[in-house]
Design a protein around this motif. Structure first.
Motif, PDB file in Angstrom:
ATOM      1  N   THR A 101       0.836  -1.207   0.000  1.00 22.06           N
ATOM      2  CA  THR A 101       0.000   0.000   0.000  1.00 22.06           C
ATOM      3  C   THR A 101       0.865   1.250   0.000  1.00 22.06           C
ATOM      4  OG1 THR A 101      -1.711  -1.206   1.213  1.00 22.06           O
ATOM      5  CG2 THR A 101      -1.863   1.198   1.199  1.00 22.06           C
ATOM      6  N   MET A 108      -1.998   8.296  -4.983  1.00 25.61           N
ATOM      7  CA  MET A 108      -3.277   8.468  -4.290  1.00 25.61           C
ATOM      8  C   MET A 108      -3.663   9.930  -4.181  1.00 25.61           C
ATOM      9  SD  MET A 108      -3.134   5.881  -1.097  1.00 25.61           S
ATOM     10  CE  MET A 108      -2.843   4.149  -1.302  1.00 25.61           C
ATOM     11  N   ASP A 109      -4.982  10.133  -4.221  1.00 26.90           N
ATOM     12  CA  ASP A 109      -5.462  11.491  -3.973  1.00 26.90           C
ATOM     13  C   ASP A 109      -5.542  11.724  -2.466  1.00 26.90           C
ATOM     14  OD1 ASP A 109      -7.784  10.275  -3.043  1.00 26.90           O
ATOM     15  OD2 ASP A 109      -8.909  10.652  -4.874  1.00 26.90           O
ATOM     16  N   THR A 111      -8.040  12.324  -0.351  1.00 33.71           N
ATOM     17  CA  THR A 111      -9.104  11.636   0.380  1.00 33.71           C
ATOM     18  C   THR A 111      -8.697  10.188   0.653  1.00 33.71           C
ATOM     19  OG1 THR A 111     -10.747  13.014  -0.715  1.00 33.71           O
ATOM     20  CG2 THR A 111     -11.551  11.007   0.337  1.00 33.71           C
ATOM     21  N   THR A 112      -8.177   9.519  -0.350  1.00 30.26           N
ATOM     22  CA  THR A 112      -7.736   8.130  -0.190  1.00 30.26           C
ATOM     23  C   THR A 112      -6.590   8.055   0.805  1.00 30.26           C
ATOM     24  OG1 THR A 112      -8.337   7.729  -2.503  1.00 30.26           O
ATOM     25  CG2 THR A 112      -6.971   6.073  -1.440  1.00 30.26           C
ATOM     26  N   LEU A 113      -5.683   9.027   0.725  1.00 33.79           N
ATOM     27  CA  LEU A 113      -4.550   9.056   1.650  1.00 33.79           C
ATOM     28  C   LEU A 113      -5.024   9.247   3.082  1.00 33.79           C
ATOM     29  CD1 LEU A 113      -1.487   8.948   1.808  1.00 33.79           C
ATOM     30  CD2 LEU A 113      -1.435  11.406   1.460  1.00 33.79           C
ATOM     31  N   ASN A 114      -6.014  10.124   3.319  1.00 37.09           N
ATOM     32  CA  ASN A 114      -6.564  10.330   4.661  1.00 37.09           C
ATOM     33  C   ASN A 114      -7.270   9.072   5.170  1.00 37.09           C
ATOM     34  OD1 ASN A 114      -5.616  12.932   4.973  1.00 37.09           O
ATOM     35  ND2 ASN A 114      -7.456  13.869   4.089  1.00 37.09           N
ATOM     36  N   ASN A 115      -8.001   8.402   4.288  1.00 42.22           N
ATOM     37  CA  ASN A 115      -8.646   7.141   4.665  1.00 42.22           C
ATOM     38  C   ASN A 115      -7.616   6.084   5.054  1.00 42.22           C
ATOM     39  OD1 ASN A 115     -11.225   8.135   4.277  1.00 42.22           O
ATOM     40  ND2 ASN A 115     -11.376   7.383   2.171  1.00 42.22           N
ATOM     41  N   LEU A 116      -6.526   6.056   4.310  1.00 34.51           N
ATOM     42  CA  LEU A 116      -5.448   5.104   4.617  1.00 34.51           C
ATOM     43  C   LEU A 116      -4.832   5.419   5.975  1.00 34.51           C
ATOM     44  CD1 LEU A 116      -3.589   2.786   3.789  1.00 34.51           C
ATOM     45  CD2 LEU A 116      -2.161   4.470   2.616  1.00 34.51           C
TER      46      LEU A 116
END
Length: 124
Positions: A101, A108-109, A111-116
């Motif tokens: 990952t 990654m954008d 939002t995806t990075l924050n979710n990760l």
């Protein structure tokens, strides 16, 4: 380590088999000396031998109990080792997934990075 547990288990089985043979011998000797002691009550050797055979049987009972405890302990330790192996394997798989990952993080954008980041914070 698993091989060592198998070796210990096999040795315990050999010991238990030997103890069973000794116990059978002691029982037969007890029966023999009991008959001889009754027939010849004045011969002290028969009475002493009967007493020693009974003592040997008692010792064998104690050894059998100790061997059973050892066998249970080996079984418990083997199960713990397997459990720890499984836990380690799960942790290694998690680390592998995290590495994969993280290697894709550049694409990654936000939002995806924050979710990760949220997901990874749960791995404490």
């Amino acid at each position: 380590m698993e091989k060592e547990f198998d070796i210990l288990s096999a040795k315990l089985n050999i010991i238990k088999d030997s103890m069973a043979e000794i116990e059978n011998f002691a029982r037969k000797q007890s029966e023999l000396f009991e008959v001889l002691s009754r027939k010849f009550p004045n011969i002290e050797q028969f009475t002493n031998a009967l007493k020693e055979a009974h003592e040997l049987q008692e010792r064998m009972n104690h050894l059998e109990a100790e061997a059973a405890i050892c066998a249970r302990t080996v079984g418990i330790l083997s199960a713990k080792l397997n459990s720890e192996k499984n836990t380690l394997k799960e942790k290694q798989e998690t680390v592998h997934m995290l590495i994969e990952t993280l290697s894709k993080i550049d694409g990654m954008d936000e939002t995806t990075l924050n979710n990760l980041k949220k997901l990874m914070s749960g791995f404490k």
